[in-house]
Design an enzyme around this catalytic site. Structure first.
Site, short mmCIF file in Angstrom:
data_model
loop_
_atom_site.label_atom_id
_atom_site.label_comp_id
_atom_site.label_asym_id
_atom_site.label_seq_id
_atom_site.Cartn_x
_atom_site.Cartn_y
_atom_site.Cartn_z
N SER A 1 10.05 -3.05 0.04
CA SER A 1 10.62 -2.35 1.18
C SER A 1 10.57 -3.30 2.37
O SER A 1 9.75 -4.22 2.42
CB SER A 1 9.81 -1.09 1.50
OG SER A 1 10.18 -0.55 2.76
N TYR B 1 1.60 3.43 2.77
CA TYR B 1 2.87 3.06 2.16
C TYR B 1 3.23 1.61 2.50
O TYR B 1 3.59 0.82 1.61
CB TYR B 1 3.99 3.98 2.65
CG TYR B 1 5.35 3.58 2.16
CD1 TYR B 1 5.79 3.90 0.87
CD2 TYR B 1 6.23 2.85 2.97
CE1 TYR B 1 7.04 3.53 0.41
CE2 TYR B 1 7.49 2.47 2.52
CZ TYR B 1 7.89 2.81 1.24
OH TYR B 1 9.12 2.42 0.78
N LYS C 1 3.67 -1.54 -0.24
CA LYS C 1 4.88 -2.32 -0.43
C LYS C 1 4.64 -3.81 -0.16
O LYS C 1 5.28 -4.67 -0.76
CB LYS C 1 6.01 -1.77 0.44
CG LYS C 1 6.53 -0.42 -0.03
CD LYS C 1 6.98 -0.48 -1.50
CE LYS C 1 7.56 0.82 -1.99
NZ LYS C 1 8.04 0.74 -3.40
#
Length: 269
Positions: free
Chosen positions: A158, A173, A177
């Site tokens: 991401s 998160y 990533k």
């Protein structure tokens, strides 16, 4: 007189492609792009087998409607957080198709919870899916690819691996990533001489069905995301098709350990 060499092909003809988290969203779009690029053997892996099978039927209908070669699509239930579940899914795919040429680790989750309040069980689940799931997906693919002389593994990271998203709080998160991005580089070096290529694809804000649901009634948040993106808009899932096919195909045959960002320029700020 010798003929000039042609450019490497973006075709995925005769390639067996496997994508996790592919019953919807970006994963399903990747499968669609593979079928459009000539692959007629695709495995859709997702947590609920019924949803994976439904997506497989949808993709077959898409191919027929667009007069593409009718593909064979497997819909398989797979919990990427479970090493045994991933191993079983790969066994089904290889027994049916005989090989795996492309594996995409797309399964992932995100939650917007302040770090100080993040429940430990949710934190563990996120890392089990986003990080351990990507590792299991890549490692099982490598076991088969080493025997057949190579293949392409793509880990979906991401833009959050490179920047801190605002205004929403999503530290676990982002960190997961970043781990996936560096995992791709590390595995690429470790497996480079086996013929296996490992790269990362890092999307920016994409207007998937899931994102549209998250943004329902949050026009101000959507506007903030668009304003922070230099191109002034969110991407469509189809905007990733070229990048995923490039990484999967022989067109990127000397590319490994790299990251392609498709983020409308967000990370340039």
């Amino acid at each position: 007189m010798s003929q000039p060499r042609t450019l490497p092909s973006f075709s995925l003809e005769n390639k067996v492609c496997l994508v996790t988290g592919a019953a919807r969203g970006l994963g399903l779009e990747f499968c669609r792009a593979f079928v459009q690029s000539g692959s007629t053997k695709v495995a859709i892996l997702d947590l609920q087998e019924s949803e994976a099978k439904a997506a497989a039927e949808e993709l077959i209908s898409f191919a027929i409607e667009n007069k593409l070669p009718e593909p064979t699509i497997l819909g398989i239930g797979c919990d990427v957080a479970s090493e045994i579940s991933v191993q079983n899914a790969y066994r089904v795919v290889t027994e049916y198709f005989g090989r795996i040429d492309v594996a995409v680790a797309c399964a992932g989750i995100t939650e917007n919870i302040p770090a100080i309040e993040y429940p430990a069980d949710r934190l563990k689940l996120l890392y089990d899916i986003n990080v351990h799931g990507a590792f299991f997906t890549a490692r099982e693919a490598a076991k088969y690819m080493m025997k057949q002389g190579g293949g392409s593994i793509i880990l979906v990271a991401s833009m959050s691996a490179n920047i801190v998203n605002i205004p929403q709080p999503q530290t676990p998160y982002n960190a997961s990533k970043a781990a996936v991005k560096h995992m791709a580089s590390s595995l690429a070096v470790e497996w480079a001489r086996t013929g296996i290529r490992v790269n990362a694809l890092s999307p920016g804000y994409m207007l998937t069905k899931l994102t549209n649901t998250v943004l329902q009634g949050k026009e101000e948040l959507k506007k903030q995301w668009e304003d922070l993106t230099p191109m002034g808009k969110m991407g469509d899932p189809e905007d990733l098709a070229g990048a995923i096919v490039f990484l999967a195909s022989d067109a990127s045959r000397f590319m490994t350990g790299s990251e392609i960002r498709v983020d409308g320029g967000y990370c340039c700020l």
